[in-house]
Motif scaffolding. Structure first.
Motif, PDB file in Angstrom:
ATOM      1  N   TYR A 196     -35.664 -67.045 -20.681  1.00  0.00           N
ATOM      2  CA  TYR A 196     -35.265 -67.667 -19.427  1.00  0.00           C
ATOM      3  C   TYR A 196     -33.766 -67.939 -19.341  1.00  0.00           C
ATOM      4  O   TYR A 196     -33.230 -68.051 -18.239  1.00  0.00           O
ATOM      5  N   LEU A 197     -33.093 -68.024 -20.462  1.00  0.00           N
ATOM      6  CA  LEU A 197     -31.628 -68.023 -20.410  1.00  0.00           C
ATOM      7  C   LEU A 197     -31.147 -66.674 -19.864  1.00  0.00           C
ATOM      8  O   LEU A 197     -30.237 -66.607 -19.031  1.00  0.00           O
ATOM      9  N   THR A 198     -31.813 -65.605 -20.312  1.00  0.00           N
ATOM     10  CA  THR A 198     -31.492 -64.263 -19.802  1.00  0.00           C
ATOM     11  C   THR A 198     -31.817 -64.154 -18.319  1.00  0.00           C
ATOM     12  O   THR A 198     -31.042 -63.573 -17.548  1.00  0.00           O
ATOM     13  N   VAL A 199     -32.962 -64.713 -17.924  1.00  0.00           N
ATOM     14  CA  VAL A 199     -33.364 -64.681 -16.509  1.00  0.00           C
ATOM     15  C   VAL A 199     -32.332 -65.391 -15.643  1.00  0.00           C
ATOM     16  O   VAL A 199     -31.917 -64.883 -14.589  1.00  0.00           O
ATOM     17  N   PHE A 200     -31.882 -66.569 -16.076  1.00  0.00           N
ATOM     18  CA  PHE A 200     -30.879 -67.325 -15.310  1.00  0.00           C
ATOM     19  C   PHE A 200     -29.566 -66.551 -15.208  1.00  0.00           C
ATOM     20  O   PHE A 200     -28.913 -66.575 -14.159  1.00  0.00           O
ATOM     21  N   VAL A 201     -29.185 -65.891 -16.283  1.00  0.00           N
ATOM     22  CA  VAL A 201     -27.952 -65.096 -16.260  1.00  0.00           C
ATOM     23  C   VAL A 201     -28.070 -63.968 -15.234  1.00  0.00           C
ATOM     24  O   VAL A 201     -27.147 -63.709 -14.447  1.00  0.00           O
ATOM     25  N   LEU A 202     -29.224 -63.303 -15.200  1.00  0.00           N
ATOM     26  CA  LEU A 202     -29.430 -62.196 -14.263  1.00  0.00           C
ATOM     27  C   LEU A 202     -29.537 -62.689 -12.819  1.00  0.00           C
ATOM     28  O   LEU A 202     -29.003 -62.061 -11.894  1.00  0.00           O
ATOM     29  N   LEU A 203     -30.237 -63.813 -12.606  1.00  0.00           N
ATOM     30  CA  LEU A 203     -30.310 -64.379 -11.254  1.00  0.00           C
ATOM     31  C   LEU A 203     -28.911 -64.760 -10.768  1.00  0.00           C
ATOM     32  O   LEU A 203     -28.571 -64.560  -9.593  1.00  0.00           O
ATOM     33  N   SER A 204     -28.115 -65.312 -11.688  1.00  0.00           N
ATOM     34  CA  SER A 204     -26.730 -65.650 -11.346  1.00  0.00           C
ATOM     35  C   SER A 204     -25.950 -64.396 -10.987  1.00  0.00           C
ATOM     36  O   SER A 204     -25.176 -64.382 -10.030  1.00  0.00           O
ATOM     37  N   ALA A 205     -26.166 -63.317 -11.770  1.00  0.00           N
ATOM     38  CA  ALA A 205     -25.468 -62.056 -11.514  1.00  0.00           C
ATOM     39  C   ALA A 205     -25.800 -61.515 -10.128  1.00  0.00           C
ATOM     40  O   ALA A 205     -24.918 -61.009  -9.420  1.00  0.00           O
ATOM     41  N   ALA A 206     -27.083 -61.638  -9.718  1.00  0.00           N
ATOM     42  CA  ALA A 206     -27.488 -61.159  -8.393  1.00  0.00           C
ATOM     43  C   ALA A 206     -26.744 -61.911  -7.296  1.00  0.00           C
ATOM     44  O   ALA A 206     -26.320 -61.322  -6.291  1.00  0.00           O
ATOM     45  N   ASN A 207     -26.561 -63.219  -7.489  1.00  0.00           N
ATOM     46  CA  ASN A 207     -25.851 -64.022  -6.499  1.00  0.00           C
ATOM     47  C   ASN A 207     -24.337 -63.793  -6.553  1.00  0.00           C
ATOM     48  O   ASN A 207     -23.662 -63.826  -5.525  1.00  0.00           O
ATOM     49  N   ILE A 208     -23.818 -63.563  -7.752  1.00  0.00           N
ATOM     50  CA  ILE A 208     -22.387 -63.262  -7.896  1.00  0.00           C
ATOM     51  C   ILE A 208     -22.045 -61.972  -7.159  1.00  0.00           C
ATOM     52  O   ILE A 208     -21.015 -61.876  -6.483  1.00  0.00           O
ATOM     53  N   VAL A 209     -22.936 -60.990  -7.273  1.00  0.00           N
ATOM     54  CA  VAL A 209     -22.733 -59.717  -6.574  1.00  0.00           C
ATOM     55  C   VAL A 209     -22.660 -59.948  -5.071  1.00  0.00           C
ATOM     56  O   VAL A 209     -21.768 -59.421  -4.382  1.00  0.00           O
ATOM     57  N   LEU A 210     -23.587 -60.756  -4.542  1.00  0.00           N
ATOM     58  CA  LEU A 210     -23.617 -61.013  -3.100  1.00  0.00           C
ATOM     59  C   LEU A 210     -22.358 -61.745  -2.627  1.00  0.00           C
ATOM     60  O   LEU A 210     -21.743 -61.372  -1.625  1.00  0.00           O
ATOM     61  N   ILE A 211     -21.993 -62.807  -3.347  1.00  0.00           N
ATOM     62  CA  ILE A 211     -20.821 -63.605  -2.955  1.00  0.00           C
ATOM     63  C   ILE A 211     -19.522 -62.820  -3.147  1.00  0.00           C
ATOM     64  O   ILE A 211     -18.668 -62.768  -2.251  1.00  0.00           O
ATOM     65  N   SER A 212     -19.369 -62.217  -4.314  1.00  0.00           N
ATOM     66  CA  SER A 212     -18.102 -61.542  -4.638  1.00  0.00           C
ATOM     67  C   SER A 212     -17.857 -60.330  -3.751  1.00  0.00           C
ATOM     68  O   SER A 212     -16.722 -60.068  -3.344  1.00  0.00           O
ATOM     69  N   ALA A 213     -18.919 -59.590  -3.441  1.00  0.00           N
ATOM     70  CA  ALA A 213     -18.758 -58.415  -2.592  1.00  0.00           C
ATOM     71  C   ALA A 213     -18.316 -58.815  -1.187  1.00  0.00           C
ATOM     72  O   ALA A 213     -17.542 -58.100  -0.539  1.00  0.00           O
ATOM     73  N   MET A 214     -18.796 -59.977  -0.730  1.00  0.00           N
ATOM     74  CA  MET A 214     -18.451 -60.436   0.617  1.00  0.00           C
ATOM     75  C   MET A 214     -17.072 -61.103   0.651  1.00  0.00           C
ATOM     76  O   MET A 214     -16.335 -60.975   1.617  1.00  0.00           O
ATOM     77  N   SER A 215     -16.743 -61.830  -0.418  1.00  0.00           N
ATOM     78  CA  SER A 215     -15.475 -62.580  -0.422  1.00  0.00           C
ATOM     79  C   SER A 215     -14.317 -61.767  -1.012  1.00  0.00           C
ATOM     80  O   SER A 215     -13.152 -62.084  -0.783  1.00  0.00           O
ATOM     81  N   GLY A 216     -14.659 -60.752  -1.809  1.00  0.00           N
ATOM     82  CA  GLY A 216     -13.617 -59.963  -2.463  1.00  0.00           C
ATOM     83  C   GLY A 216     -13.066 -60.618  -3.715  1.00  0.00           C
ATOM     84  O   GLY A 216     -12.118 -60.119  -4.320  1.00  0.00           O
ATOM     85  N   ASP A 217     -13.658 -61.746  -4.112  1.00  0.00           N
ATOM     86  CA  ASP A 217     -13.188 -62.485  -5.287  1.00  0.00           C
ATOM     87  C   ASP A 217     -14.122 -62.204  -6.466  1.00  0.00           C
ATOM     88  O   ASP A 217     -15.235 -62.725  -6.531  1.00  0.00           O
ATOM     89  N   TRP A 218     -13.660 -61.368  -7.413  1.00  0.00           N
ATOM     90  CA  TRP A 218     -14.468 -61.015  -8.580  1.00  0.00           C
ATOM     91  C   TRP A 218     -13.948 -61.707  -9.842  1.00  0.00           C
ATOM     92  O   TRP A 218     -14.240 -61.287 -10.957  1.00  0.00           O
TER      93      TRP A 218
END
Length: 299
Positions: A196-218
Protein backbone atom coordinates in the motif's frame (compact mmCIF):
# COMPACT_ATOMS: atom_id res chain seq x y z
CA UNK A 1 -22.58 -2.70 24.09
CA UNK A 2 -23.59 -4.27 20.78
CA UNK A 3 -26.60 -1.95 20.50
CA UNK A 4 -24.47 1.08 21.33
CA UNK A 5 -21.93 0.08 18.66
CA UNK A 6 -24.68 -0.34 16.08
CA UNK A 7 -26.18 3.02 16.94
CA UNK A 8 -22.81 4.73 16.78
CA UNK A 9 -22.09 3.10 13.42
CA UNK A 10 -25.52 4.07 12.07
CA UNK A 11 -25.03 7.65 13.24
CA UNK A 12 -21.52 7.78 11.78
CA UNK A 13 -22.76 6.29 8.53
CA UNK A 14 -25.56 8.87 8.29
CA UNK A 15 -23.16 11.75 9.01
CA UNK A 16 -20.66 10.36 6.50
CA UNK A 17 -23.28 10.17 3.75
CA UNK A 18 -24.45 13.70 4.63
CA UNK A 19 -20.87 15.02 4.51
CA UNK A 20 -20.28 13.25 1.22
CA UNK A 21 -23.44 14.71 -0.36
CA UNK A 22 -22.65 18.20 0.97
CA UNK A 23 -19.07 18.03 -0.33
CA UNK A 24 -20.28 16.75 -3.68
CA UNK A 25 -22.72 19.66 -3.97
CA UNK A 26 -19.98 22.20 -3.21
CA UNK A 27 -17.56 20.55 -5.63
CA UNK A 28 -20.25 20.45 -8.34
CA UNK A 29 -20.85 24.16 -7.72
CA UNK A 30 -17.16 24.87 -8.37
CA UNK A 31 -17.30 22.76 -11.53
CA UNK A 32 -20.34 24.67 -12.81
CA UNK A 33 -18.61 27.98 -12.07
CA UNK A 34 -15.66 26.86 -14.19
CA UNK A 35 -17.61 24.96 -16.84
CA UNK A 36 -15.97 27.01 -19.59
CA UNK A 37 -12.77 25.09 -18.89
CA UNK A 38 -14.44 21.72 -19.48
CA UNK A 39 -15.63 21.88 -23.07
CA UNK A 40 -15.47 18.69 -25.16
CA UNK A 41 -12.55 20.10 -27.13
CA UNK A 42 -10.68 20.84 -23.88
CA UNK A 43 -11.25 17.32 -22.57
CA UNK A 44 -10.37 15.76 -25.94
CA UNK A 45 -7.11 17.69 -26.11
CA UNK A 46 -6.11 16.24 -22.72
CA UNK A 47 -7.42 12.68 -23.15
CA UNK A 48 -3.89 11.22 -23.23
CA UNK A 49 -3.12 12.21 -19.64
CA UNK A 50 -6.47 10.78 -18.50
CA UNK A 51 -5.66 7.48 -20.23
CA UNK A 52 -2.19 7.47 -18.63
CA UNK A 53 -3.77 8.04 -15.19
CA UNK A 54 -6.21 5.20 -15.90
CA UNK A 55 -3.31 2.90 -16.77
CA UNK A 56 -1.53 3.82 -13.52
CA UNK A 57 -4.74 3.22 -11.55
CA UNK A 58 -5.08 -0.24 -13.12
CA UNK A 59 -1.58 -1.09 -11.88
CA UNK A 60 -2.68 -0.25 -8.32
CA UNK A 61 -5.62 -2.65 -8.67
CA UNK A 62 -3.25 -5.50 -9.50
CA UNK A 63 -0.94 -4.59 -6.61
CA UNK A 64 -3.94 -4.76 -4.24
CA UNK A 65 -4.84 -8.18 -5.68
CA UNK A 66 -1.26 -9.33 -5.07
CA UNK A 67 -1.57 -8.07 -1.47
CA UNK A 68 -4.78 -10.09 -0.97
CA UNK A 69 -3.15 -13.24 -2.34
CA UNK A 70 0.01 -12.95 -0.26
CA UNK A 71 -2.00 -12.33 2.91
CA UNK A 72 -4.34 -15.27 2.23
CA UNK A 73 -1.30 -17.49 1.54
CA UNK A 74 0.08 -16.54 4.96
CA UNK A 75 -3.17 -17.85 6.41
CA UNK A 76 -2.55 -21.11 4.50
CA UNK A 77 -5.50 -20.53 2.17
CA UNK A 78 -3.84 -20.66 -1.23
CA UNK A 79 -6.27 -19.17 -3.70
CA UNK A 80 -5.06 -18.81 -7.30
CA UNK A 81 -4.10 -15.36 -8.51
CA UNK A 82 -6.77 -15.57 -11.23
CA UNK A 83 -9.40 -16.38 -8.61
CA UNK A 84 -8.24 -13.51 -6.38
CA UNK A 85 -8.49 -11.25 -9.40
CA UNK A 86 -12.11 -12.33 -9.85
CA UNK A 87 -12.85 -11.86 -6.14
CA UNK A 88 -11.28 -8.42 -5.90
CA UNK A 89 -12.46 -6.99 -9.22
CA UNK A 90 -16.08 -8.01 -8.69
CA UNK A 91 -16.29 -7.00 -5.02
CA UNK A 92 -14.44 -3.68 -5.37
CA UNK A 93 -17.39 -2.06 -7.14
CA UNK A 94 -19.26 -2.38 -3.83
CA UNK A 95 -17.30 0.55 -2.38
CA UNK A 96 -19.66 2.88 -4.26
CA UNK A 97 -22.59 1.66 -2.16
CA UNK A 98 -23.29 4.08 0.73
CA UNK A 99 -21.74 2.66 3.86
CA UNK A 100 -18.28 2.12 2.35
CA UNK A 101 -18.09 -1.48 3.61
CA UNK A 102 -20.03 -3.49 1.00
CA UNK A 103 -16.83 -4.32 -0.92
CA UNK A 104 -15.37 -5.99 2.19
CA UNK A 105 -18.47 -8.14 2.68
CA UNK A 106 -18.43 -8.99 -1.01
CA UNK A 107 -14.77 -9.97 -0.88
CA UNK A 108 -15.28 -12.21 2.15
CA UNK A 109 -18.36 -13.83 0.56
CA UNK A 110 -16.58 -14.56 -2.75
CA UNK A 111 -13.41 -15.75 -0.97
CA UNK A 112 -15.54 -18.27 0.93
CA UNK A 113 -16.62 -19.76 -2.40
CA UNK A 114 -12.96 -20.48 -3.09
CA UNK A 115 -12.39 -22.14 0.28
CA UNK A 116 -11.40 -19.31 2.64
CA UNK A 117 -13.51 -19.28 5.84
CA UNK A 118 -15.30 -16.04 6.71
CA UNK A 119 -13.38 -15.79 10.00
CA UNK A 120 -10.02 -16.00 8.23
CA UNK A 121 -10.95 -13.59 5.43
CA UNK A 122 -12.43 -11.16 7.97
CA UNK A 123 -9.27 -10.93 10.03
CA UNK A 124 -7.15 -10.80 6.86
CA UNK A 125 -9.18 -7.79 5.72
CA UNK A 126 -8.68 -6.12 9.12
CA UNK A 127 -4.92 -6.68 8.91
CA UNK A 128 -4.80 -5.46 5.33
CA UNK A 129 -6.78 -2.30 6.11
CA UNK A 130 -4.56 -1.68 9.14
CA UNK A 131 -1.64 -1.76 6.72
CA UNK A 132 -3.50 0.69 4.46
CA UNK A 133 -4.14 3.13 7.30
CA UNK A 134 -0.65 2.88 8.74
CA UNK A 135 0.92 3.37 5.28
CA UNK A 136 -1.30 6.38 4.66
CA UNK A 137 -0.62 7.77 8.13
CA UNK A 138 3.14 7.46 7.61
CA UNK A 139 3.01 9.32 4.30
CA UNK A 140 0.55 11.96 5.54
CA UNK A 141 2.59 12.50 8.70
CA UNK A 142 5.77 12.83 6.64
CA UNK A 143 4.07 15.32 4.31
CA UNK A 144 2.83 17.39 7.25
CA UNK A 145 6.21 17.28 9.00
CA UNK A 146 8.02 18.46 5.86
CA UNK A 147 5.50 21.24 5.38
CA UNK A 148 3.78 20.03 2.20
CA UNK A 149 0.39 20.23 3.93
CA UNK A 150 -0.83 22.59 6.64
CA UNK A 151 -0.04 21.85 10.27
CA UNK A 152 -3.70 21.25 11.10
CA UNK A 153 -3.55 18.14 8.93
CA UNK A 154 -1.14 16.58 11.44
CA UNK A 155 -4.19 15.47 13.40
CA UNK A 156 -5.26 13.16 10.60
CA UNK A 157 -2.24 10.81 10.52
CA UNK A 158 -2.28 10.64 14.33
CA UNK A 159 -5.98 9.67 14.42
CA UNK A 160 -5.84 7.12 11.60
CA UNK A 161 -2.61 5.64 12.89
CA UNK A 162 -4.10 5.15 16.36
CA UNK A 163 -7.29 3.71 14.84
CA UNK A 164 -5.25 1.21 12.83
CA UNK A 165 -3.24 0.14 15.88
CA UNK A 166 -6.40 -0.26 18.00
CA UNK A 167 -8.13 -2.29 15.27
CA UNK A 168 -5.08 -4.49 14.97
CA UNK A 169 -4.82 -5.02 18.73
CA UNK A 170 -8.52 -5.91 19.01
CA UNK A 171 -8.29 -8.37 16.13
CA UNK A 172 -5.30 -10.10 17.75
CA UNK A 173 -7.12 -10.43 21.07
CA UNK A 174 -10.23 -11.85 19.41
CA UNK A 175 -8.63 -14.50 17.23
CA UNK A 176 -5.13 -15.12 18.53
CA UNK A 177 -5.96 -18.63 19.82
CA UNK A 178 -8.12 -19.76 16.92
CA UNK A 179 -5.94 -18.58 14.04
CA UNK A 180 -2.55 -18.38 15.78
CA UNK A 181 -2.31 -14.95 14.21
CA UNK A 182 0.56 -13.59 16.30
CA UNK A 183 3.14 -15.76 14.53
CA UNK A 184 1.95 -14.47 11.14
CA UNK A 185 1.42 -10.84 12.11
CA UNK A 186 4.85 -9.39 11.25
CA UNK A 187 5.06 -10.80 7.74
CA UNK A 188 1.44 -9.92 6.97
CA UNK A 189 1.82 -6.31 8.08
CA UNK A 190 5.09 -5.88 6.19
CA UNK A 191 3.37 -7.21 3.08
CA UNK A 192 0.38 -4.88 3.46
CA UNK A 193 2.58 -1.87 4.24
CA UNK A 194 4.86 -2.51 1.27
CA UNK A 195 1.97 -3.03 -1.14
CA UNK A 196 0.00 0.00 0.00
CA UNK A 197 2.98 2.33 0.21
CA UNK A 198 3.47 1.40 -3.46
CA UNK A 199 -0.23 1.95 -4.14
CA UNK A 200 -0.11 5.44 -2.59
CA UNK A 201 2.97 6.31 -4.63
CA UNK A 202 1.22 5.25 -7.85
CA UNK A 203 -2.04 7.03 -6.97
CA UNK A 204 0.04 10.13 -6.29
CA UNK A 205 1.79 9.69 -9.65
CA UNK A 206 -1.59 9.56 -11.43
CA UNK A 207 -2.57 12.87 -9.84
CA UNK A 208 0.85 14.43 -10.45
CA UNK A 209 0.46 13.61 -14.14
CA UNK A 210 -2.94 15.33 -14.25
CA UNK A 211 -1.83 18.45 -12.35
CA UNK A 212 1.61 18.82 -13.92
CA UNK A 213 0.40 18.32 -17.48
CA UNK A 214 -2.20 21.05 -16.99
CA UNK A 215 -0.01 23.50 -15.06
CA UNK A 216 3.27 22.82 -16.86
CA UNK A 217 5.04 22.51 -13.50
CA UNK A 218 6.95 19.20 -13.32
CA UNK A 219 9.25 20.24 -10.45
CA UNK A 220 9.85 18.05 -7.39
CA UNK A 221 8.26 20.56 -4.94
CA UNK A 222 5.12 20.56 -7.11
CA UNK A 223 5.06 16.76 -7.31
CA UNK A 224 5.47 16.37 -3.54
CA UNK A 225 2.76 18.96 -2.88
CA UNK A 226 0.29 17.10 -5.12
CA UNK A 227 1.25 13.72 -3.64
CA UNK A 228 0.73 15.05 -0.11
CA UNK A 229 -2.69 16.46 -0.99
CA UNK A 230 -3.69 13.16 -2.59
CA UNK A 231 -2.70 11.05 0.42
CA UNK A 232 -4.43 13.31 2.96
CA UNK A 233 -7.61 13.72 0.87
CA UNK A 234 -7.72 9.98 0.15
CA UNK A 235 -7.45 9.20 3.87
CA UNK A 236 -10.23 11.65 4.70
CA UNK A 237 -12.52 9.91 2.22
CA UNK A 238 -11.42 6.46 3.36
CA UNK A 239 -11.95 6.86 7.12
CA UNK A 240 -15.28 8.71 6.87
CA UNK A 241 -18.01 6.11 7.52
CA UNK A 242 -20.85 6.03 5.02
CA UNK A 243 -19.07 8.01 2.29
CA UNK A 244 -19.17 5.79 -0.83
CA UNK A 245 -15.57 5.61 -2.10
CA UNK A 246 -14.98 9.00 -0.44
CA UNK A 247 -17.15 10.62 -3.11
CA UNK A 248 -17.19 14.41 -2.73
CA UNK A 249 -15.03 14.43 0.39
CA UNK A 250 -11.88 13.44 -1.46
CA UNK A 251 -12.43 15.99 -4.20
CA UNK A 252 -13.23 18.94 -1.93
CA UNK A 253 -10.29 18.08 0.37
CA UNK A 254 -7.91 17.80 -2.59
CA UNK A 255 -9.15 21.11 -3.95
CA UNK A 256 -8.82 22.85 -0.56
CA UNK A 257 -5.29 21.56 0.07
CA UNK A 258 -4.03 22.75 -3.32
CA UNK A 259 -6.07 25.93 -3.55
CA UNK A 260 -3.80 28.89 -4.24
CA UNK A 261 -0.91 26.74 -5.43
CA UNK A 262 -2.48 26.23 -8.86
CA UNK A 263 -5.31 27.83 -10.85
CA UNK A 264 -8.73 26.55 -9.74
CA UNK A 265 -9.40 25.17 -13.22
CA UNK A 266 -6.28 22.97 -13.02
CA UNK A 267 -7.17 21.53 -9.61
CA UNK A 268 -10.80 20.98 -10.61
CA UNK A 269 -9.77 19.20 -13.79
CA UNK A 270 -7.38 16.95 -11.85
CA UNK A 271 -9.90 16.15 -9.09
CA UNK A 272 -12.79 15.51 -11.49
CA UNK A 273 -10.50 13.70 -13.93
CA UNK A 274 -9.15 11.36 -11.26
CA UNK A 275 -12.66 10.58 -10.01
CA UNK A 276 -13.58 9.71 -13.60
CA UNK A 277 -10.46 7.55 -13.83
CA UNK A 278 -11.32 5.60 -10.67
CA UNK A 279 -14.96 5.08 -11.65
CA UNK A 280 -14.07 3.93 -15.16
CA UNK A 281 -11.21 1.81 -13.80
CA UNK A 282 -13.40 0.08 -11.22
CA UNK A 283 -16.17 -0.45 -13.78
CA UNK A 284 -13.73 -2.00 -16.26
CA UNK A 285 -12.24 -4.15 -13.48
CA UNK A 286 -15.75 -5.36 -12.58
CA UNK A 287 -16.43 -6.27 -16.22
CA UNK A 288 -13.13 -8.15 -16.43
CA UNK A 289 -13.89 -9.95 -13.16
CA UNK A 290 -17.38 -10.96 -14.28
CA UNK A 291 -16.02 -12.11 -17.66
CA UNK A 292 -13.26 -14.20 -16.03
CA UNK A 293 -15.81 -15.67 -13.64
CA UNK A 294 -18.09 -16.65 -16.52
CA UNK A 295 -15.22 -18.19 -18.50
CA UNK A 296 -13.85 -20.20 -15.58
CA UNK A 297 -17.12 -20.89 -13.81
CA UNK A 298 -17.66 -20.14 -10.12
CA UNK A 299 -17.04 -22.99 -7.68
Amino acid sequence: MNRISKKLYSYGKFMGILLSITSLIFFSFYLIENKSYFSLNYIYSNYKIIILSLFIYFITIFIMIISCKIISDKFSYRIKFTHWSIIFMISQIGKYIPGNVAHFFGRAYLAKKYGMPLEASGIAIVLEQSGVLIAGAILAGLAATLGFVEGASLRLPIVVGMAAIVALAVSILLVRKRLNIVSRLTGTLICALTCYLTVFVLLSAANIVLISAMSGDWSWPSALRVASALVVSWLIGFVTPGAPAGLGLREISFFSLLSGAYPDSVILFAAAGFRLVTIVGDALAWLIGVSLSSLQGQP
